[in-house]
Design a protein around this motif. Structure first.
Motif, PDB file in Angstrom:
ATOM      1  N   TRP A 153       0.817  -1.216   0.000  1.00  0.00           N
ATOM      2  CA  TRP A 153       0.000   0.000   0.000  1.00  0.00           C
ATOM      3  C   TRP A 153       0.847   1.262   0.000  1.00  0.00           C
ATOM      4  O   TRP A 153       0.366   2.323  -0.389  1.00  0.00           O
ATOM      5  CB  TRP A 153      -0.940  -0.008   1.198  1.00  0.00           C
ATOM      6  CG  TRP A 153      -1.917  -1.124   1.109  1.00  0.00           C
ATOM      7  CD1 TRP A 153      -1.932  -2.275   1.841  1.00  0.00           C
ATOM      8  CD2 TRP A 153      -3.023  -1.218   0.195  1.00  0.00           C
ATOM      9  NE1 TRP A 153      -2.969  -3.081   1.443  1.00  0.00           N
ATOM     10  CE2 TRP A 153      -3.648  -2.461   0.440  1.00  0.00           C
ATOM     11  CE3 TRP A 153      -3.534  -0.375  -0.789  1.00  0.00           C
ATOM     12  CZ2 TRP A 153      -4.774  -2.871  -0.282  1.00  0.00           C
ATOM     13  CZ3 TRP A 153      -4.640  -0.787  -1.509  1.00  0.00           C
ATOM     14  CH2 TRP A 153      -5.249  -2.021  -1.253  1.00  0.00           C
ATOM     15  N   LEU A 168      -6.050   3.715  -1.919  1.00  0.00           N
ATOM     16  CA  LEU A 168      -6.298   4.031  -0.515  1.00  0.00           C
ATOM     17  C   LEU A 168      -7.437   5.030  -0.357  1.00  0.00           C
ATOM     18  O   LEU A 168      -8.054   5.103   0.708  1.00  0.00           O
ATOM     19  CB  LEU A 168      -5.034   4.586   0.133  1.00  0.00           C
ATOM     20  CG  LEU A 168      -3.926   3.569   0.424  1.00  0.00           C
ATOM     21  CD1 LEU A 168      -2.629   4.287   0.754  1.00  0.00           C
ATOM     22  CD2 LEU A 168      -4.349   2.642   1.575  1.00  0.00           C
ATOM     23  N   ALA A 171     -10.624   3.459   0.778  1.00  0.00           N
ATOM     24  CA  ALA A 171     -10.686   2.971   2.158  1.00  0.00           C
ATOM     25  C   ALA A 171     -11.159   4.077   3.100  1.00  0.00           C
ATOM     26  O   ALA A 171     -11.140   5.257   2.741  1.00  0.00           O
ATOM     27  CB  ALA A 171      -9.309   2.474   2.587  1.00  0.00           C
ATOM     28  N   LEU A 214      -7.050  -3.009   7.132  1.00  0.00           N
ATOM     29  CA  LEU A 214      -6.321  -3.191   5.883  1.00  0.00           C
ATOM     30  C   LEU A 214      -6.003  -4.668   5.651  1.00  0.00           C
ATOM     31  O   LEU A 214      -6.092  -5.161   4.519  1.00  0.00           O
ATOM     32  CB  LEU A 214      -5.045  -2.356   5.921  1.00  0.00           C
ATOM     33  CG  LEU A 214      -4.435  -1.928   4.592  1.00  0.00           C
ATOM     34  CD1 LEU A 214      -5.458  -1.221   3.721  1.00  0.00           C
ATOM     35  CD2 LEU A 214      -3.232  -1.047   4.845  1.00  0.00           C
ATOM     36  N   GLY A 218      -8.318  -5.034   2.762  1.00  0.00           N
ATOM     37  CA  GLY A 218      -7.529  -4.341   1.750  1.00  0.00           C
ATOM     38  C   GLY A 218      -7.655  -4.957   0.368  1.00  0.00           C
ATOM     39  O   GLY A 218      -7.748  -4.230  -0.636  1.00  0.00           O
TER      40      GLY A 218
END
Length: 228
Positions: A153, A168, A171, A214, A218
């Protein structure tokens, strides 16, 4: 080694890879994109490896069926932005507009247009976060780069460059902030020692929950296909 296919309905693409370190034939399904890799040691014939894959067909298909379905980015689809699901709505005009429950954007070239818009939003959010954490750390970073990486990431290079996955932005905000703090902390500690984790906690605060999110979710951020 090349690509092969396990026959059936549907056929399963196999990527054959020979490894000098492998001691036995093995099958691996990527949690990110579902790619199936068949690894075999030196000296083992391809036909033997393919026979091994055929023996494991039930396990392999069961594993693939448990993966989240991919989502094509098009009108009517729902994608998360900053952790909140948003319905994609085609509208006249040229602008992309974000609302609590939807994203309005032109129907023309919807997927690449949305990808470009999300990358800019990710850049803004990550720059703000990295500026904040580097100030708390007392060390500047050199530059920030966005990629669509699948193996990690974020990363920090020895010259102080920070690299992040633009996904990201899909998220929750605390996850993006944690990854930013994690990579900024590497400006002081280029390792994962206890001293490094102490730096993460000092500049970010408790990080267990976003780190756990995550690990658990993720891979789901790679479900969304922005191909035109």
């Amino acid at each position: 080694m090349g690509n092969h296919v396990l026959p059936g309905n549907p056929p399963v693409p196999l990527l054959l890879r020979r490894s000098a370190r492998a001691r036995r034939i093995s099958l691996r399904v990527s949690a990110l994109d579902g790619r199936v890799t068949l690894t075999l040691p030196r000296g083992v014939p391809e036909r033997e490896a393919l026979a091994f894959a055929a023996e494991k067909e039930d396990w392999l298909r069961g594993h693939l069926s448990r993966r989240s379905d991919e989502v094509s980015v098009e009108a009517g689809a729902s994608i998360p932005v900053e952790g909140r699901p948003r319905l994609l709505v085609a509208t006249p005009g040229r602008r992309v507009r974000l609302f609590d429950d939807r994203i309005e954007l032109p129907a023309d070239s919807m997927a690449p247009r949305l990808a470009a818009w999300l990358k800019e939003l990710a850049r803004d959010r990550l720059h703000d976060a990295c500026d904040h954490y580097s100030a708390r750390l007392g060390r500047p970073f050199r530059r920030l780069t966005l990629r669509d990486t699948r193996s990690r990431w974020g990363s920090c290079t020895a010259d102080g460059s920070l690299n992040f996955s633009w996904r990201l932005i899909l998220a929750p905000p605390d996850v993006l902030s944690y990854v930013a703090a994690h990579e900024v902390a590497h400006l002081a500690q280029m390792n994962h020692s206890q001293a490094f984790w102490d730096e993460v906690e000092r500049i970010h605060g408790p990080y267990r929950d976003p780190r756990l999110w995550l690990k658990r979710h993720g891979a789901e951020l790679h479900r969304y296909r922005f191909d035109p």
